[in-house]
Design a protein around this motif. Structure first.
Motif, short mmCIF file in Angstrom:
data_model
loop_
_atom_site.label_atom_id
_atom_site.label_comp_id
_atom_site.label_asym_id
_atom_site.label_seq_id
_atom_site.Cartn_x
_atom_site.Cartn_y
_atom_site.Cartn_z
N ASN A 101 0.83 -1.21 0.00
CA ASN A 101 0.00 0.00 0.00
C ASN A 101 0.86 1.26 0.00
O ASN A 101 0.57 2.23 0.71
CB ASN A 101 -0.94 0.01 1.21
N ASP B 134 1.24 9.33 8.06
CA ASP B 134 0.57 8.24 8.78
C ASP B 134 1.48 7.03 8.96
O ASP B 134 1.03 5.94 9.30
CB ASP B 134 -0.71 7.84 8.06
N HIS B 135 2.79 7.20 8.73
CA HIS B 135 3.80 6.17 8.99
C HIS B 135 4.96 6.85 9.72
O HIS B 135 6.04 7.04 9.18
CB HIS B 135 4.31 5.54 7.69
N ALA C 60 -1.91 4.30 15.48
CA ALA C 60 -1.97 3.72 14.14
C ALA C 60 -0.77 4.17 13.30
O ALA C 60 -0.18 3.38 12.56
CB ALA C 60 -3.27 4.12 13.45
N SER C 61 -0.41 5.43 13.41
CA SER C 61 0.73 5.95 12.65
C SER C 61 2.02 5.28 13.08
O SER C 61 2.85 4.89 12.25
CB SER C 61 0.84 7.47 12.83
N ASN D 44 2.29 2.35 14.53
CA ASN D 44 2.20 0.94 14.14
C ASN D 44 2.54 0.77 12.66
O ASN D 44 3.28 -0.16 12.28
CB ASN D 44 0.80 0.42 14.42
N ASN D 45 2.04 1.67 11.82
CA ASN D 45 2.35 1.61 10.39
C ASN D 45 3.85 1.74 10.14
O ASN D 45 4.41 1.07 9.26
CB ASN D 45 1.62 2.72 9.63
N ILE E 157 5.63 -1.56 10.93
CA ILE E 157 5.30 -2.63 9.99
C ILE E 157 5.98 -2.41 8.64
O ILE E 157 6.47 -3.35 8.02
CB ILE E 157 3.78 -2.73 9.81
N ARG E 158 6.06 -1.14 8.20
CA ARG E 158 6.48 -0.89 6.82
C ARG E 158 7.79 -0.13 6.65
O ARG E 158 8.44 -0.27 5.60
CB ARG E 158 5.37 -0.14 6.07
#
Length: 495
Positions: A217, A296-297, A305-306, A308-309, A312-313
């Motif tokens: 994504n 948001d990452h 959430a940001s 966590n993103n 993960i990425r």
């Protein structure tokens, strides 16, 4: 997910939730059993070429010693037999562990035989050599605080001429960028398991576990060989290791050689989609090669959430296990695995010399056979500044930078008596010693509210800090294994 569950101590903490640990127990006992059979046969068989007999004995004794040593360091309460399994003893119940002094005697005797009889080089890549056996014997000596023996064996690997061997058998690869390139059958590798497609074993998911999912994504991003293929972030670099690697801005290991921390736009077909929010800077067209950044990452984002993103990425990952010719879009990869390599031998030698008081100076070459000369050989290869003083902490830090994700850290920390404290202080992500739950307001170590900065961030996946117990330094004997032993066979203390 097993690697994450073990790492976060959701599994492996009681005999009943440790079935996966039984793979270690069963695998190494199987190697011991087969080694015993080979040794007995080689000792008694008639008509065999004597050179072949010695080769079989030397290799089998190495594998037995190596397996016993791993089992002891991992499970502590182990039993050892040198008898091959047969119809008479196959169903004997085992009720007693083998004393540590007997374990070490067998390991050292087996390794001594291997050292005496194994060649320094072998035309068949992947086979055990004298250097492999000496490397393991050096580590055995460190476990027994036999600094002189550790120095002798480690320095013999570094320079075999010290014990009458040939010159330049083993050398550090000149650049960290080439240590894990290609088949790794270079002079730094002391034992390199040959993992060939459709020949030796099946593809493995080590790389998939250790790399983030940076192209999922993500406009302008695709999985590539250069960025070490596809991952799923089950186990990536925490801020403790990242900070160690950032201590010297010139350290090449974190610049895409061992580890990768910056992911870049590399897909011309979709990069236009990275112009608008949430991609940063918002409204600015991105170029191939620009570092990926999103609101948001964000490691220090305002929402869970940001954050966590990000983990993960976009968190830093380990690329030691991705093959140069791998398919970057698949989970499974096939690549040789270095079990032992010379950089670790240098750290063994440095520790032994430090304990013996052979400190040296920052200008010492590795050939000076001093603690600083040997430690700095590893540091200089990574383009970091040579140290002018040395402590055990320096060795622990360098071991983390150089050998992370190679299966060495648990044993090093256990041997030096620091395993419990290091897990409580550094496991997962967070400020040292902070046991707060994810997204909790206050740092439990300092009592100060998290301000979402590098010095005092919100924690992430730090469950092992709260779950760690002093007796976890020895793994539990899994229930499915324990039931096959005698009724009086002792479980490790605390379980």
């Amino acid at each position: 997910a097993e690697i994450a569950n073990i790492g976060r101590m959701f599994q492996g903490t009681t005999p009943d939730n440790s079935g996966v640990l039984g793979h270690y127990w069963n695998t190494y006992y199987k190697i011991i059993e087969r080694s015993n059979a080979l040794i007995r046969s080689a000792e008694t068989i008639k008509g065999i070429d004597e050179a072949k007999r010695i080769q079989i004995l030397s290799e089998a004794k190495f594998f037995r010693a190596n397996s016993v040593f791993i089992l002891y360091r991992t499970f502590n309460n182990i039993y050892i037999t040198t008898e091959p399994t047969n119809f008479e003893n196959a169903f004997n119940l085992i009720n007693q562990v083998t004393p540590a002094d007997e374990i070490f005697k067998l390991v050292k005797d087996d390794l001594a035989f291997s050292i005496t009889n194994l060649p320094w080089t072998n035309t068949q890549v992947g086979r055990i050599t004298q250097g492999t056996a000496r490397h393991v014997k050096a580590e055995v000596a460190l476990w027994q605080s036999d600094w002189a023996e550790a120095k002798l064996q480690a320095e013999a690997v570094i320079d075999p001429t010290l014990v009458g061997g040939p010159a330049a058998v083993h050398t550090l690869v000149a650049s960290t960028g080439n240590v894990f390139r290609g088949d790794q059958n270079h002079k730094e590798a002391l034992w390199n398991i040959q993992w060939k497609v459709l020949v030796n074993g099946t593809p493995h998911k080590i790389n998939f576990n250790l790399m983030p999912n940076y192209a999922e994504n993500m406009a302008g991003s695709k999985y590539t060989i250069e960025q070490s293929g596809r991952g799923f972030s089950w186990l990536t670099l925490n801020n403790y290791l990242r900070n160690l690697l950032a201590a010297d801005p010139n350290d090449t290991r974190i610049k895409g050689n061992y580890y990768i921390k910056d992911y870049v736009y590399n897909d011309a077909a979709t990069i236009a989609g990275a112009t608008a929010a949430p991609y940063l800077p918002v409204g600015v067209p991105k170029n191939l090669g620009d570092k990926i950044a999103r609101t948001d990452h964000d490691e220090f984002g305002s929402t869970a959430a940001s954050r966590n993103n990000f983990f993960i990425r976009l968190n830093a990952g380990c690329k030691k296990y991705f093959p140069d010719d791998g398919n970057p879009t698949v989970d499974n990869q096939t690549k040789n695995i270095m079990v032992y390599r010379l950089a670790e031998t240098f750290l063994f030698a440095a520790e032994a010399n430090m304990m013996l008081g052979n400190i040296g100076t920052s200008g010492d070459a590795a050939t000076a056979r001093t603690a600083l000369g040997q430690l700095n050989a590893v540091r200089k290869r990574a383009a970091t500044t040579a140290l002018s003083a040395i402590t055990l902490q320096d060795i622990l830090d360098e071991q983390a930078r150089e050998l992370a994700f190679e299966g060495k850290r648990w044993y090093m920390l256990k041997r030096t008596g620091k395993l419990y404290d290091y897990i409580v202080d550094h496991a997962g992500y967070g400020a040292p010693g902070d046991l707060a739950l994810e997204n909790a307001a206050v740092n439990t170590k300092t009592g100060v509210a998290h301000d979402n900065t590098p010095a005092n961030p919100f924690t992430y996946r730090n469950d092992a800090r709260r779950g760690m117990k002093a007796h976890f330094v020895n793994w539990p004997i899994p229930t499915n294994i324990k039931t096959l032993l005698g009724p009086s066979y002792p479980q490790n203390t605390g379980y």
